[in-house]
Design a protein around this motif. Structure first.
Motif, PDB file in Angstrom:
ATOM      1  N   UNK A 165       0.953  -1.225   0.010  1.00 21.46           N
ATOM      2  CA  UNK A 165       0.012   0.111  -0.120  1.00 21.46           C
ATOM      3  C   UNK A 165       0.756   1.194  -0.018  1.00 21.46           C
ATOM      4  N   UNK A 166       2.131   1.307   0.458  1.00 16.50           N
ATOM      5  CA  UNK A 166       3.086   2.379   0.723  1.00 16.50           C
ATOM      6  C   UNK A 166       3.499   2.737  -1.040  1.00 16.50           C
ATOM      7  N   UNK A 167       3.400   1.555  -1.862  1.00 18.15           N
ATOM      8  CA  UNK A 167       3.677   2.059  -3.140  1.00 18.15           C
ATOM      9  C   UNK A 167       2.503   2.599  -3.893  1.00 18.15           C
ATOM     10  N   UNK A 168       1.092   2.249  -3.459  1.00 19.54           N
ATOM     11  CA  UNK A 168       0.095   3.091  -4.223  1.00 19.54           C
ATOM     12  C   UNK A 168       0.116   4.345  -3.383  1.00 19.54           C
ATOM     13  N   UNK A 169       0.289   4.499  -2.093  1.00 20.86           N
ATOM     14  CA  UNK A 169       0.367   5.757  -1.442  1.00 20.86           C
ATOM     15  C   UNK A 169       1.235   6.775  -2.320  1.00 20.86           C
ATOM     16  N   UNK A 170       2.510   6.010  -2.507  1.00 16.65           N
ATOM     17  CA  UNK A 170       3.494   7.208  -3.396  1.00 16.65           C
ATOM     18  C   UNK A 170       3.062   7.574  -4.626  1.00 16.65           C
ATOM     19  N   UNK A 171       2.370   6.594  -5.230  1.00 22.02           N
ATOM     20  CA  UNK A 171       1.804   6.734  -6.711  1.00 22.02           C
ATOM     21  C   UNK A 171       0.614   7.831  -6.581  1.00 22.02           C
ATOM     22  N   UNK A 172      -0.121   7.871  -5.572  1.00 20.67           N
ATOM     23  CA  UNK A 172      -1.204   8.896  -5.248  1.00 20.67           C
ATOM     24  C   UNK A 172      -0.451  10.192  -5.188  1.00 20.67           C
ATOM     25  N   UNK A 173       0.205  10.326  -3.907  1.00 20.65           N
ATOM     26  CA  UNK A 173       0.870  11.522  -3.471  1.00 20.65           C
ATOM     27  C   UNK A 173       1.864  12.146  -4.487  1.00 20.65           C
ATOM     28  N   UNK A 174       2.540  11.313  -5.104  1.00 21.18           N
ATOM     29  CA  UNK A 174       3.642  11.866  -5.790  1.00 21.18           C
ATOM     30  C   UNK A 174       3.407  12.117  -7.147  1.00 21.18           C
ATOM     31  N   UNK A 175       2.431  11.441  -7.809  1.00 24.61           N
ATOM     32  CA  UNK A 175       1.955  11.648  -9.225  1.00 24.61           C
ATOM     33  C   UNK A 175       0.592  12.118  -9.589  1.00 24.61           C
ATOM     34  N   UNK A 176      -0.252  11.484  -8.656  1.00 19.57           N
ATOM     35  CA  UNK A 176      -1.958  11.921  -8.776  1.00 19.57           C
ATOM     36  C   UNK A 176      -2.168  13.090  -8.200  1.00 19.57           C
ATOM     37  N   UNK A 177      -1.754  13.492  -7.128  1.00 15.88           N
ATOM     38  CA  UNK A 177      -1.954  14.700  -6.495  1.00 15.88           C
ATOM     39  C   UNK A 177      -1.380  16.139  -7.202  1.00 15.88           C
ATOM     40  N   UNK A 178      -2.029  16.872  -7.459  1.00 15.11           N
ATOM     41  CA  UNK A 178      -1.717  18.025  -8.321  1.00 15.11           C
ATOM     42  C   UNK A 178      -2.002  17.746  -9.843  1.00 15.11           C
ATOM     43  N   UNK A 179      -1.921  16.459 -10.235  1.00 16.55           N
ATOM     44  CA  UNK A 179      -2.186  16.308 -11.620  1.00 16.55           C
ATOM     45  C   UNK A 179      -3.521  15.820 -12.110  1.00 16.55           C
ATOM     46  N   UNK A 180      -4.142  14.977 -11.071  1.00 15.20           N
ATOM     47  CA  UNK A 180      -5.696  14.745 -11.312  1.00 15.20           C
ATOM     48  C   UNK A 180      -6.133  15.158 -10.403  1.00 15.20           C
ATOM     49  N   UNK A 181      -5.966  15.157  -8.957  1.00 12.57           N
ATOM     50  CA  UNK A 181      -6.546  15.641  -7.829  1.00 12.57           C
ATOM     51  C   UNK A 181      -6.170  17.085  -7.824  1.00 12.57           C
ATOM     52  N   UNK A 182      -7.076  17.995  -7.788  1.00 15.14           N
ATOM     53  CA  UNK A 182      -6.555  19.478  -7.762  1.00 15.14           C
ATOM     54  C   UNK A 182      -5.961  19.780  -6.495  1.00 15.14           C
ATOM     55  N   UNK A 183      -4.601  20.550  -6.724  1.00 14.78           N
ATOM     56  CA  UNK A 183      -4.086  20.951  -5.448  1.00 14.78           C
ATOM     57  C   UNK A 183      -3.816  22.366  -5.572  1.00 14.78           C
ATOM     58  N   UNK A 184      -4.347  23.179  -4.600  1.00 12.87           N
ATOM     59  CA  UNK A 184      -4.469  24.770  -5.025  1.00 12.87           C
ATOM     60  C   UNK A 184      -3.176  25.532  -4.623  1.00 12.87           C
ATOM     61  N   UNK A 185      -2.688  25.029  -3.679  1.00 14.13           N
ATOM     62  CA  UNK A 185      -1.417  25.745  -2.901  1.00 14.13           C
ATOM     63  C   UNK A 185      -0.236  25.302  -3.391  1.00 14.13           C
ATOM     64  N   UNK A 186       0.519  26.040  -4.027  1.00 10.01           N
ATOM     65  CA  UNK A 186       1.859  25.805  -4.657  1.00 10.01           C
ATOM     66  C   UNK A 186       2.925  25.375  -3.411  1.00 10.01           C
TER      67      UNK A 186
END
Lengths: 375, 363
Positions: free
Chosen positions: A141-162
Motif C-alpha cells: 500500500x505504501x507503493x500505491x500511497x506514493x503513486x497517489x501523493x507523488x503523481x496523482x495529487x496535483x495532476x488529477x486531484x486538484x491541489x490549489x496551493x503551490x
C-alpha cells in the motif's frame, strides 16, 4: 488462581519476573542509561509526557487485532497513510486549528476504513500467517500511497496551493508544514505543573479510547472477537461469522490509527510526506511489547507502561551511547537494535509457546487414543 | 481470481501476475526503439544486473525446498558476506586474491550464524517468515553498532577523520571489483576492433562471462544436490514434514542444513553483487536487497513452498529487466520517472499474491 496463591512467596516472585521479563529488562536499561545521558529530570518528564500524548492513541489501536487473534497488526501503517492523505487535503484547503484537525480526522475515516477492509480481506485469505501478510501489505500500500501523493495529487486531484506542491507542478513536497495546526489539540486545556506541560485534551481523547476499548470488550461484537481469537473453529461452530469479525477488528484498528496519526502529526507540526508513516508501525509495536504485551494478549496497561519505558529508552540511548563509546551513533543504532530485538523476542516466545501447546494437545490426543485401544 | 478462470490452462499455470509482468516487460522492449532508448545498452545492463543478483536469488531455493518459507532473514546471510569482504580487505589482500579470501572467510561465519539461525527456526516451525524478517533486522542493527566498534583499521575502509568506524560505502577498486566479470569477458566492441569489422549496435554489448559461469556452477551444484539422497529428503520435508519423519528422515537436521546452505549462498550472493557493483555497502544497506530478492524468485514462478532453478533464472531476468528498463523507457516516453513506485508495487504485490494463495495457505 487459587493454585497460584498457594505457592511460596519466592516462587511467586520468580513467576512474576518470568512473566514480565521484557518490562523488567527495560526498567534496568533505563535505570542504567538515565544517569549516563545526564538529562535533567524535568526535561525527561516533559519529553515523556509529550511523547505519551503523541503516541498512546496509535499504540492503543493495536489492541483490536490482538483481541481477534490476528497478532500484531503491522498494517496499522495503512491508517497512518489514510490520515496523511486527509491531512494533505485539509492543509491544501487551508482549514487550520481545531476545525482542521477535526476535519482531517473525519476525512481520514473513509480512507482508513477502505484500506483496513482491503487488509482484513487479504489477511483472511492468508490465515495462519496474518502477521507477515500484514507486514507486506504495509509495503504494498505504501507503493500505491506514493503513486497517489507523488503523481496523482496535483495532476488529477486538484491541489490549489503551490506551497505544498513540488516545483515541477504535480506531487506533494517532502515536508508539508502544519504550523497553523501545530499542537492545537495539545494546547487546548493544557496545564503546567512544575514546568511540565500536560496536554490534558489529548489525554482526554486517549482516555475516551480506553473507555471505548473497555466497553467494547463487553459488547456482543467484542465477545465474538475474543472467541475468534481463542479458537477459529470453535467460534465458527458457535455461529460467529469469523471472516467478518476479523475484518471489523482490522478496520477498527486502522480507523483508530488514522485518528492517532492526526494527533501525532498535530503534535509534531509538520508532515514528512514520504517517511512519516514508515516507522510508525514498528515503533508502536515495539512500545506495546516493551510494556509486557505478547502477540496474543495485550491490555491498556501494557500500552501505557510500554510507551513510557520505550520512549524513555529512546530519549536516553544516544546520550548513553556517547558516554560509553564516545560515539552517539552507537547509541542510536543500539535503540534501533533494542526495538527490533524486543519484537523478535516476542515473536519467538509466541511461536514457541504455540508449538508447545500444539504438541501437548497432540500428546493428550495420543494418550486418549491408546487408553481407548486398551479398553 | 475470477479473471484467471477464463484464461487457457497453459496461461493459468503461468499465473496471472507473472503474465502481467512478462507482458509489461515485453511492452517496454517493444517501446525502446520508438522512444529513442538504446536496446543493446539495455540488454547489457540486464545481463550485468542478472549476474549481480542471481546468486542471491538462488539462496532462496534451499529454504523454500525444506519448507522454511521465503527467507526474509536474508540480511543475516548478507552480514556473513560483508564480514568476509571487510575482513579480507582488512587483512591486506588485494586484487582477485581478496575475492578468494572473502569467500573463504565468509564461509565459517555463514556456517556458524546459519547454524544458529537454523536452530532457532526449528523451534518455531510455522512462524518462520515473520521471525526471519525480524531476526534479519535485529542482526543487521546489531552489526550497525559492530561496524562502528570493531577494531577495523584499513585506511580504505574507515572514516578518514576519526580513524575508527567503517564508512557506509567502501569502494572496491584495487580489490575485487569486477574480478569475476572481467574473467573471459566477451566485449563485442573489442572483437569488432580485432577483426576490423563493424558489428553495428551489437558493439555495445558486453557479457560478464566469469560471473555467469560462477552462477551457472552454483546453480548446477544446487540442482545436483537436490537430486541426491539428502536433496530429495529436503524436498520431502518441505512437502510433508510428518510423512518425512515417518520415512525416517531427521526433519530438524535437514531443515538446519537447508538454512545453512541458504545462508552460505546468500553470503556468496552479496560478494558476487559487490564484485559487479564495485562497492561494499554497510549499515542499513542489507535490508534493501531482501524484498527485491524474494520478489524475484516469486516472479520466476516459485511459491512459498516450491522453487526450482528455472524459477531463479526467469525471475531474476524478469525482475532485473523491469528494474533497468522502467526508468529509462518511462523517462524517455513520458518524462516522468515512476520506476521506483512501479518497482515497489510489482515486487510487494508479487509477495502478497504468493502469501495469500489458498492452495498453499492451507497446511
Amino acid at each position: 488462581m487459587s493454585r497460584k496463591t498457594n505457592l511460596p512467596a519466592g516462587k511467586r516472585a520468580l513467576e512474576l519476573v518470568q512473566n514480565n521479563a521484557v518490562p523488567i529488562m527495560f526498567i534496568i536499561i533505563c535505570a542504567v542509561f538515565i544517569p549516563m545521558a545526564g538529562f535533567s529530570p524535568s526535561y525527561l518528564l516533559n519529553e515523556i509526557v509529550t511523547r505519551m500524548g503523541r503516541n498512546l492513541f496509535l499504540v492503543l489501536c493495536l489492541l483490536f487485532p490482538i483481541m481477534a487473534g490476528m497478532g500484531l497488526n503491522f498494517a496499522m501503517t495503512l491508517g497512518a497513510m489514510g490520515a496523511e492523505i486527509a491531512i494533505i487535503l485539509v492543509a491544501d484547503w487551508q482549514i487550520w486549528g481545531i476545525p482542521g484537525v477535526v476535519l482531517a480526522m473525519i476525512l481520514s475515516i473513509p480512507f482508513s476504513a477502505l484500506l483496513g477492509f482491503i487488509c482484513g480481506t487479504l489477511q483472511n485469505m492468508a490465515k495462519g500467517r496474518e502477521m507477515i501478510t500484514s507486514y507486506i501489505i504495509n509495503f504494498f500500500i505504501n507503493g500505491w500511497y506514493q503513486l497517489i501523493v507523488l503523481y496523482i495529487m496535483g495532476a488529477i486531484v486538484p491541489i490549489a496551493h503551490a506551497s505544498i506542491m513540488l516545483p515541477r507542478g504535480y506531487g506533494i513536497r517532502n515536508t508539508v508544514s502544519l504550523l497553523n495546526m501545530r499542537q492545537c489539540l495539545d494546547d487546548l486545556l493544557a496545564i503546567r505543573v512544575a514546568g511540565v506541560k500536560i496536554p490534558v485534551f489529548t489525554f482526554l481523547l486517549v482516555a475516551l479510547l480506553c473507555l471505548f476499548i473497555v466497553w467494547f470488550r463487553r459488547t456482543k461484537l467484542g465477545q465474538d472477537m475474543r472467541a475468534v481469537g481463542q479458537d477459529l473453529e470453535v467460534a465458527k461452530a458457535a455461529g460467529i461469522n469469523v471472516d467478518r469479525t476479523r475484518i471489523i477488528s482490522v478496520v477498527m484498528s486502522t480507523v483508530c490509527a488514522g485518528f492517532g496519526m492526526v494527533i501525532y502529526l498535530q503534535n509534531i507540526g509538520n508532515l514528512p510526506t514520504y517517511t512519516g508513516h514508515a516507522q510508525i508501525g514498528m515503533f508502536c509495536i515495539a512500545a506495546l511489547l516493551v510494556g509486557g504485551a505478547s502477540v496474543e494478549k495485550a491490555g491498556i496497561g501494557n500500552a501505557f507502561l510500554g510507551v513510557i519505558l520505550f520512549h524513555l529508552m529512546f530519549i536516553v540511548a544516544p546520550g548513553a551511547g556517547a558516554f560509553i563509546t564516545g560515539d552517539s551513533m552507537v547509541g542510536e543504532y543500539f535503540r534501533v537494535f533494542l526495538s527490533y530485538g524486543v519484537i523478535t523476542l516476542a515473536l519467538i516466545m509466541y511461536e514457541a509457546k504455540k508449538r508447545m501447546v500444539r504438541s501437548k494437545a497432540g500428546q493428550e490426543l495420543a494418550e486418549a487414543q491408546t487408553k481407548k485401544e486398551d479398553a | 481470481m475470477s479473471t484467471a478462470i477464463v484464461l487457457p490452462e497453459a496461461l493459468k499455470k503461468m499465473g496471472f501476475p507473472r503474465l502481467i509482468i512478462s507482458g509489461f516487460l515485453l511492452v517496454l522492449f517493444i517501446l525502446t526503439p520508438f522512444v529513442g532508448v538504446d536496446l543493446p545498452t539495455q540488454i547489457t545492463n540486464i545481463i550485468n544486473r542478472f549476474s549481480w543478483n542471481a546468486v542471491l536469488v538462488l539462496a532462496m531455493v534451499p529454504m523454500i525446498h525444506a519448507g522454511c518459507g521465503l527467507n526474509f532473514g536474508l540480511p543475516l546471510a548478507i552480514i556473513c558476506g560483508l564480514l568476509g569482504g571487510t575482513l579480507s580487505i582488512q587483512l591486506g589482500f588485494t586484487g582477485p586474491m581478496s575475492f578468494v579470501m572473502a569467500v573463504l572467510i565468509a564461509t565459517p561465519f555463514a556456517v556458524i550464524l546459519g547454524g544458529g539461525y537454523g536452530l532457532l527456526l526449528n523451534r518455531i516451525k510455522g512462524g518462520e517468515m515473520m521471525i526471519a524478517t525480524y531476526v534479519g533486522f535485529s542482526v543487521m542493527s546489531f552489526f550497525c553498532m559492530m561496524w562502528l566498534l570493531l577494531p577495523y583499521s584499513s585506511p580504505t575502509m574507515v572514516y578518514g577523520l576519526s580513524g575508527n568506524g567503517l564508512r557506509p560505502t567502501i569502494s572496491l577498486d584495487g580489490f575485487y571489483n569486477q574480478t569475476l566479470a572481467r574473467l573471459l569477458e566477451i566485449d563485442f566492441a573489442k572483437i569488432a576492433a580485432a577483426l576490423h569489422i563493424s558489428l553495428g549496435p551489437l558493439e555495445r554489448i558486453k557479457i560478464p562471462t566469469g560471473s555467469l559461469i560462477a552462477f551457472a556452477l552454483l546453480a548446477f551444484l544446487m540442482w545436483a544436490f537436490l537430486h541426491t539422497k539428502t536433496g530429495t529428503a529436503m524436498t520431502a520435508v518441505g512437502s510433508n514434514a510428518a510423512f518425512a519423519r515417518a520415512a525416517g528422515i531427521n526433519v530438524d537436521r535437514t531443515r538446519m542444513l537447508s538454512v545453512i546452505m541458504s545462508t552460505w549462498l546468500g553470503a556468496m550472493g552479496i560478494l558476487m553483487y559487490q564484485q559487479g557493483f564495485g562497492f561494499i555497502q554497510l549499515y542499513n544497506a542489507p535490508n534493501n536487497l531482501t524484498m527485491p530478492t524474494v520478489a524475484a524468485i516469486l516472479i520466476g514462478g516459485a511459491s512459498v513452498n516450491k522453487a526450482s532453478i528455472p524459477n531463479v533464472i526467469i525471475g531474476t531476468i524478469l525482475f532485473q529487466g523491469i528494474v533497468t528498463m522502467t526508468p529509462t523507457v518511462m523517462n524517455s516516453a513520458i518524462h516522468m520517472d515512476m520506476s521506483e513506485v512501479i518497482r515497489i508495487i510489482v515486487s510487494q504485490g508479487m509477495i502478497l499474491y504468493a502469501l495469500t494463495r489458498k492452495a498453499e495457505g492451507a497446511k
